[in-house]
Design an enzyme around this catalytic site. Structure first.
Site, PDB file in Angstrom:
ATOM      1  N   PHE A   1      46.330  31.605  46.171  1.00 55.75           N
ATOM      2  CA  PHE A   1      45.349  30.890  45.347  1.00 55.75           C
ATOM      3  C   PHE A   1      44.140  30.406  46.131  1.00 55.75           C
ATOM      4  O   PHE A   1      43.346  29.615  45.608  1.00 55.75           O
ATOM      5  CB  PHE A   1      46.022  29.700  44.647  1.00 55.75           C
ATOM      6  CG  PHE A   1      47.150  30.111  43.756  1.00 55.75           C
ATOM      7  CD1 PHE A   1      46.894  30.724  42.529  1.00 55.75           C
ATOM      8  CD2 PHE A   1      48.469  29.936  44.140  1.00 55.75           C
ATOM      9  CE1 PHE A   1      47.934  31.135  41.707  1.00 55.75           C
ATOM     10  CE2 PHE A   1      49.519  30.347  43.326  1.00 55.75           C
ATOM     11  CZ  PHE A   1      49.243  30.943  42.109  1.00 55.75           C
TER      12      PHE A   1
ATOM     13  N   LYS B   1      38.068  41.101  38.199  1.00 54.61           N
ATOM     14  CA  LYS B   1      39.162  42.069  38.325  1.00 54.61           C
ATOM     15  C   LYS B   1      40.416  41.571  37.591  1.00 54.61           C
ATOM     16  O   LYS B   1      41.080  42.336  36.894  1.00 54.61           O
ATOM     17  CB  LYS B   1      39.465  42.243  39.815  1.00 54.61           C
ATOM     18  CG  LYS B   1      40.531  43.218  40.154  1.00 54.61           C
ATOM     19  CD  LYS B   1      40.490  43.523  41.633  1.00 54.61           C
ATOM     20  CE  LYS B   1      41.022  42.399  42.480  1.00 54.61           C
ATOM     21  NZ  LYS B   1      42.473  42.383  42.662  1.00 54.61           N
TER      22      LYS B   1
ATOM     23  N   LYS C   1      37.551  46.715  61.786  1.00 60.57           N
ATOM     24  CA  LYS C   1      38.047  45.359  61.500  1.00 60.57           C
ATOM     25  C   LYS C   1      39.002  44.909  62.602  1.00 60.57           C
ATOM     26  O   LYS C   1      38.900  43.800  63.119  1.00 60.57           O
ATOM     27  CB  LYS C   1      38.787  45.327  60.148  1.00 60.57           C
ATOM     28  CG  LYS C   1      37.860  45.408  58.951  1.00 60.57           C
ATOM     29  CD  LYS C   1      38.641  45.349  57.648  1.00 60.57           C
ATOM     30  CE  LYS C   1      37.707  45.577  56.470  1.00 60.57           C
ATOM     31  NZ  LYS C   1      38.398  45.761  55.210  1.00 60.57           N
TER      32      LYS C   1
ATOM     33  N   GLU D   1      37.467  31.637  48.133  1.00 60.17           N
ATOM     34  CA  GLU D   1      36.514  31.994  49.186  1.00 60.17           C
ATOM     35  C   GLU D   1      35.544  30.835  49.360  1.00 60.17           C
ATOM     36  O   GLU D   1      35.231  30.125  48.409  1.00 60.17           O
ATOM     37  CB  GLU D   1      35.797  33.279  48.828  1.00 60.17           C
ATOM     38  CG  GLU D   1      36.725  34.463  48.964  1.00 60.17           C
ATOM     39  CD  GLU D   1      36.071  35.760  48.548  1.00 60.17           C
ATOM     40  OE1 GLU D   1      34.871  35.940  48.827  1.00 60.17           O
ATOM     41  OE2 GLU D   1      36.753  36.584  47.937  1.00 60.17           O
TER      42      GLU D   1
ATOM     43  N   CYS E   1      37.870  38.298  42.502  1.00 60.54           N
ATOM     44  CA  CYS E   1      39.084  37.955  41.744  1.00 60.54           C
ATOM     45  C   CYS E   1      38.895  37.866  40.234  1.00 60.54           C
ATOM     46  O   CYS E   1      39.527  38.609  39.485  1.00 60.54           O
ATOM     47  CB  CYS E   1      39.654  36.640  42.261  1.00 60.54           C
ATOM     48  SG  CYS E   1      40.400  36.821  43.873  1.00 60.54           S
TER      49      CYS E   1
HETATM   50  C1  UDX Z   1      39.275  32.389  42.566  1.00 64.11           C
HETATM   51  C2  UDX Z   1      40.339  31.316  42.294  1.00 64.11           C
HETATM   52  O1  UDX Z   1      39.702  30.037  42.147  1.00 64.11           O
HETATM   53  C3  UDX Z   1      41.361  31.291  43.422  1.00 64.11           C
HETATM   54  O2  UDX Z   1      42.376  30.341  43.141  1.00 64.11           O
HETATM   55  C4  UDX Z   1      41.962  32.684  43.571  1.00 64.11           C
HETATM   56  O3  UDX Z   1      42.867  32.738  44.656  1.00 64.11           O
HETATM   57  C5  UDX Z   1      40.877  33.734  43.764  1.00 64.11           C
HETATM   58  O4  UDX Z   1      39.923  33.644  42.706  1.00 64.11           O
HETATM   59  P1  UDX Z   1      37.150  32.624  44.189  1.00 64.11           P
HETATM   60  O5  UDX Z   1      36.936  33.959  43.557  1.00 64.11           O
HETATM   61  O6  UDX Z   1      37.103  32.528  45.673  1.00 64.11           O
HETATM   62  O7  UDX Z   1      38.585  32.026  43.753  1.00 64.11           O
HETATM   63  O8  UDX Z   1      36.036  31.629  43.624  1.00 64.11           O
HETATM   64  P2  UDX Z   1      35.975  30.417  42.582  1.00 64.11           P
HETATM   65  O9  UDX Z   1      35.701  29.167  43.308  1.00 64.11           O
HETATM   66  O10 UDX Z   1      37.135  30.386  41.675  1.00 64.11           O
HETATM   67  O11 UDX Z   1      34.660  30.809  41.747  1.00 64.11           O
HETATM   68  C6  UDX Z   1      34.617  32.024  41.010  1.00 64.11           C
HETATM   69  C7  UDX Z   1      33.290  32.196  40.325  1.00 64.11           C
HETATM   70  O12 UDX Z   1      33.140  31.261  39.256  1.00 64.11           O
HETATM   71  C8  UDX Z   1      32.078  31.989  41.214  1.00 64.11           C
HETATM   72  O13 UDX Z   1      31.138  33.001  40.914  1.00 64.11           O
HETATM   73  C9  UDX Z   1      31.550  30.625  40.830  1.00 64.11           C
HETATM   74  O14 UDX Z   1      30.166  30.513  41.024  1.00 64.11           O
HETATM   75  C10 UDX Z   1      31.902  30.557  39.350  1.00 64.11           C
HETATM   76  N1  UDX Z   1      32.133  29.200  38.829  1.00 64.11           N
HETATM   77  C11 UDX Z   1      33.201  28.464  39.240  1.00 64.11           C
HETATM   78  C12 UDX Z   1      31.287  28.688  37.843  1.00 64.11           C
HETATM   79  O15 UDX Z   1      30.319  29.343  37.435  1.00 64.11           O
HETATM   80  N2  UDX Z   1      31.554  27.462  37.303  1.00 64.11           N
HETATM   81  C13 UDX Z   1      32.633  26.713  37.689  1.00 64.11           C
HETATM   82  O16 UDX Z   1      32.817  25.611  37.124  1.00 64.11           O
HETATM   83  C14 UDX Z   1      33.466  27.231  38.680  1.00 64.11           C
END
Ligand code: UDX
Length: 464
Positions: free
Chosen positions: A155, A297, A39, A158, A294
């Protein structure tokens, strides 16, 4: 802007590397420390080792300016650092609790070389109560060190990591030491000022993707976004926020199953529900469910820490069950039109856990592909960025294609599993002509049902 402070970022994951890249572009001298040689070598060459829109360019600029210094050596970085951001991973253990091995290793190793006045900032997601134990571990390792400890949960999402870091929705800072809180806030205030001159739209690809509202502009009310709290409160904010978002999605998915039975359309239902400003439209998008590094977990971590304190959290265990059930729900849509055998091939579009990232951790799409293949279907898949990663956890029988055309050629069913924009913009007429069958399962409810049905597809959504 006062950028006299030297910063170390320990741990170069999505949070660490993005923060390091941004702060080095803001003008801070940033050591970015990791124990993984490959990395560090990749970052040294001016690139990110994972995909995030715009990140490569920020890493490159940081390296070229000399402000971003990747290193394997704590000894090189820490003695010069006024502020350390701990961004190491906290993977979950089999019982759902967090593995804090890296948190303590990073803190102890930093303590060995730290100088007096250090501000140790915890960005990694940790169970509430961890901060006090980290403070003790640092004191044990280096009893004479004068330092303060700040919890500053991250927060960023990804797929929009750079955008979110340049345009922070909120900054939560919790500590016993008020002065250190203000120093940390100042670093982000400087980052916010720096972002004013940047055309953020370039990095916005997937920002606010699960929200109907525009994301906040970096040009307004930065001070209103700061939430100052006590240490334990800040720790609890992070997991509670993620747990609540996961709950919202699982709630939408429960209602989607009912909508399916009664002939309602979940998108219309949630447009109506989310129009209530007390509820909001964000994260009520029904579909295959939530995955990633996230939500899964943090939800199980919350259940585990509650258990340690003698509490049950049935609301969160139900959210997990609801999420797991979505794989069978979408599978049943495939099975409704086809028999699971080798002659029926299903094409899975999208393998990453969400669009805009190469991350496949706890990807529902991969679980779906593996499930369908185990049922007897022939399964093939494609993804714009996550193919290499996905192969590590995909069943060997799933064939992964680079080209979408090859992936859908001759198949009976196409499932939209991860809603990459490339797939949303597809010419579905071309897809249909390439397919042998005509079943289209929209696992993310992002396609135009009426239009597709008019083209001759047998459309199946999740609750619509
Ligand atoms: C999340 C939090 O949003 C973020 O604030 C924190 O810092 C890390 O965890 P992330 O894991 O990057 O972020 O993705 P996120 O956009 O939250 O989506 C998480 C999962 O939920 C994805 O698999 C997405 O497909 C799903 N999702 C999200 C849905 O199925 N429906 C929704 O309405 C929103």
């Amino acid at each position: 802007m006062n950028k006299d402070l030297t910063v170390s970022i320990v741990g170069n994951g999505y949070v660490g590397l993005t923060t390091a890249a941004v702060l080095s572009n803001v003008g801070y001298k940033v050591y970015t420390v990791d124990i993984d040689k490959s990395k560090i070598e990749t970052i040294k060459s001016g690139k990110s080792y994972f995909f995030e829109t715009g990140l490569d360019n920020f890493v490159k600029k940081g390296i070229n300016s000399g402000n971003l210094i990747p290193t394997l050596s704590y000894k090189e970085a820490i003695p010069k650092s006024d502020v350390i951001f701990s961004c190491v991973g906290t993977p979950d253990k089999d019982d759902g609790s967090s593995n804090l091995e890296f948190i303590f290793a990073a803190a102890k190793e930093s303590a060995k070389y730290a100088k007096d006045g250090l501000i140790y900032v915890q960005k990694s997601t940790v169970p509430v109560g961890t901060g006090r134990n980290v403070i003790e571990a640092i004191q044990e390792e280096n009893p004479n060190l004068r330092f303060s400890y700040v919890s500053n949960p991250e927060f960023l999402s990804e797929g929009s990591a750079l955008f979110d870091t340049l345009n922070m929705d909120r900054i939560v800072v919790g500590s016993d030491d008020k002065e250190s809180v203000e120093i940390v806030v100042k670093i982000f205030r400087n980052a916010n000022k720096f972002a004013q001159d940047i055309d953020l739209d370039r990095y916005k690809d997937y920002a606010g993707f699960y929200s109907s509202k525009e994301t906040k502009s970096s040009k307004t009310d930065f001070e209103d976004r700061i939430v100052r709290t006590g240490l334990e409160s800040a720790e609890l904010v992070k997991v509670s926020a993620n747990a609540f978002l996961a709950l919202k999605i699982s709630f939408a998915n429960s209602i989607a199953k009912l909508a399916d039975k009664v002939g309602a359309d979940i998108t219309e239902v949630m447009n109506g529900v989310g129009a209530d400003h007390r509820i909001g439209r964000s994260f009520l998008y029904a579909g295959l469910g939530w995955g990633g590094g996230c939500f899964p977990k943090d939800v199980s971590g919350l259940i585990a820490i509650a258990k340690e304190h003698g509490l049950d959290m049935p609301i969160m265990t139900s959210a997990i069950d609801e999420n797991s059930s979505m794989i069978n729900f979408v599978t049943s849509k495939v099975k409704k039109h086809t028999t699971p055998n080798k002659n029926n091939t299903v094409a899975i579009l999208g393998l990453s856990f969400k669009p805009g990232t190469s991350d496949i951790r706890r990807s529902q799409s991969i679980k779906l592909a593996n499930k369908l293949v185990s049922m007897g279907y022939s399964v093939q898949a494609c993804d714009p960025k996550a193919r290499k990663e996905a192969k590590k956890t995909l069943d060997d029988r799933v064939i992964v294609f680079k080209s979408l055309e090859e992936c859908v050629k001759g198949v009976s069913v196409v499932v939209l599993a991860t809603e990459w924009k490339e797939f949303l913009r597809l010419d579905w007429k071309v897809v249909k002509d390439l397919m042998e069958g005509n079943v289209l399962v929209d696992g993310r409810n992002r396609l135009d049902k009426e239009k597709l049905e008019n083209m001759g597809f047998r459309y199946e959504g999740v609750g619509r």
